[in-house]
Enzyme design. Structure first.
Site, PDB file in Angstrom:
ATOM      1  N   LYS A   1      -1.004  -7.945  12.881  1.00 38.00           N
ATOM      2  CA  LYS A   1      -1.878  -6.895  12.359  1.00 38.00           C
ATOM      3  C   LYS A   1      -3.254  -7.076  12.986  1.00 38.00           C
ATOM      4  CE  LYS A   1      -3.614  -4.497   8.309  1.00 38.00           C
ATOM      5  NZ  LYS A   1      -3.800  -4.433   6.846  1.00 38.00           N
TER       6      LYS A   1
ATOM      7  N   TYR B   1      -6.056 -27.346  32.486  1.00 47.18           N
ATOM      8  CA  TYR B   1      -7.360 -28.003  32.438  1.00 47.18           C
ATOM      9  C   TYR B   1      -7.237 -29.419  31.882  1.00 47.18           C
ATOM     10  CZ  TYR B   1      -9.506 -23.412  33.190  1.00 47.18           C
ATOM     11  OH  TYR B   1      -9.875 -22.197  33.708  1.00 47.18           O
TER      12      TYR B   1
ATOM     13  N   THR C   1       0.819  -1.215   0.000  1.00 45.83           N
ATOM     14  CA  THR C   1       0.000   0.000   0.000  1.00 45.83           C
ATOM     15  C   THR C   1       0.848   1.257   0.000  1.00 45.83           C
ATOM     16  OG1 THR C   1      -1.847  -1.081   1.139  1.00 45.83           O
ATOM     17  CG2 THR C   1      -1.726   1.314   1.319  1.00 45.83           C
TER      18      THR C   1
ATOM     19  N   ASP D   1      -0.590  -6.470   4.982  1.00 45.37           N
ATOM     20  CA  ASP D   1      -1.414  -7.659   5.217  1.00 45.37           C
ATOM     21  C   ASP D   1      -0.614  -8.880   5.654  1.00 45.37           C
ATOM     22  OD1 ASP D   1      -3.696  -6.271   4.723  1.00 45.37           O
ATOM     23  OD2 ASP D   1      -4.036  -7.057   2.716  1.00 45.37           O
TER      24      ASP D   1
END
Length: 329
Positions: free
Chosen positions: A155, A275, A13, A85
């Site tokens: 991100k 657990y 970008t 991204d």
């Protein structure tokens, strides 16, 4: 004497322009640099890729790592401009491919192209150059006034400028009116950097959900999958009633397929000891990812398998801190 820095441009970008088909990476590294104005560094520029980061894949990781390794001795620091991204994946993989890198390597990008008036790109680039000039050697990601360890970044936002966060460790540094304020600096080990780009990409990252059919994991293995990261519930809980995922993991481990258990929760660690649903998975051989990000866990698994590690060696590997990616007890 000013620091000598290198900008490696890969597109994203930050370097995009509007086209009929949407934003497309078109600006060169020199174009990015011109829009920054005067900088107090001696900066060289090399355009090595021109891709949207959605198209940056393992082949590009190897190429980027090779370029950084090639130029590392000629510069005090390297800035890698990259789309947002997949930037956290690239930062994590470079942390494994370029262990003990001798200089700071800083990834950055932007949410808005640099040629837009209110873009965040100029500020992010200036921060990346400043980080490359003052940080200890290592792989970093600089974004929105934060310098973060590359293998700890995720991100977390698609639109806002604070798109990345450092998960489970503080940011290395932040920018205030006092300049760059360090919270810590990664330790420097006196070891020679060795480029190692051998990876096995036949892996899978699976998010567990109620009703998930464990047979799908075996279908992946039949298709060539060599290792699996499962984003389990909470501390690493997995179902064993009706759809017996725990039993399936045991079978996969016995087949020599490492299964890494991470948490769907972004913050804090997976802990299979707390657990019953985690302890049963641990008994079957599931490997805890601790407080690693999913991006770091999947790239670490790729790199480990690429070295020819078997399931037991992968287990030991995930209990080692290679680049600051995991907090060991």
């Amino acid at each position: 004497m000013s620091k000598k820095l290198l900008l490696l441009s890969t597109g994203g970008t930050i370097a995009s322009s509007v086209s009929d088909s949407g934003l497309v990476p078109k600006e060169s590294g020199e174009d990015l640099l011109k829009l920054l104005g005067e900088m107090p560094y001696d900066i060289d520029v090399k355009d090595i890729l021109q891709l949207d980061s959605s198209n940056i894949q393992p082949e590009e990781w190897k190429f980027i790592a090779e370029q950084i390794y090639k130029y590392r001795n000629d510069y005090d620091g390297i800035v890698l401009s990259h789309g947002t991204d997949t930037m956290a994946y690239t930062a994590s993989m470079l942390s494994f491919m370029l262990q003990h890198i001798e200089i700071p390597v800083v990834l950055t990008g932007s949410q808005v192209p640099i040629n837009v008036v209110l873009s965040d790109a100029p500020e992010n680039l200036r921060l990346a150059f400043a980080a490359a000039a003052v940080c200890h050697p290592g792989i970093y990601l600089a974004f929105d006034r934060k310098i973060m360890l590359g293998c700890r970044t995720v991100k977390v936002r698609t639109i806002n400028f604070n798109a990345f966060e450092s998960v489970n460790v503080p940011s290395v540094a932040t920018v205030t009116s006092d300049g760059i304020v360090f919270n810590y600096q990664p330790k420097i080990e006196n070891k020679k950097c060795v480029l190692n780009t051998k990876i096995d990409t036949h892996v899978s990252l699976v998010k567990l959900f109620p009703g998930f059919d464990p047979e799908l994991l075996f279908a992946m293995v039949k298709s060539g999958c060599q290792g699996i990261v499962i984003e389990a519930y909470g501390l690493g809980g997995m179902n064993y009633i009706r759809r017996n995922l725990v039993g399936a993991i045991g079978k996969l481990i016995r087949m020599g397929i490492p299964v890494i258990a991470s948490s769907q929760c972004l913050y804090e660690r997976s802990d299979l000891t707390k657990y019953e649903v985690g302890r049963l998975a641990l008994l079957e051989g599931a490997i805890s990812a601790g407080d690693m990000t999913s991006e770091s866990a999947i790239t670490k698994l790729m790199w480990g398998l690429g070295q020819g590690m078997d399931v037991h060696e992968i287990s030991e590997f995930f209990n080692k801190d290679i680049a600051g990616e995991i907090t060991l007890k």
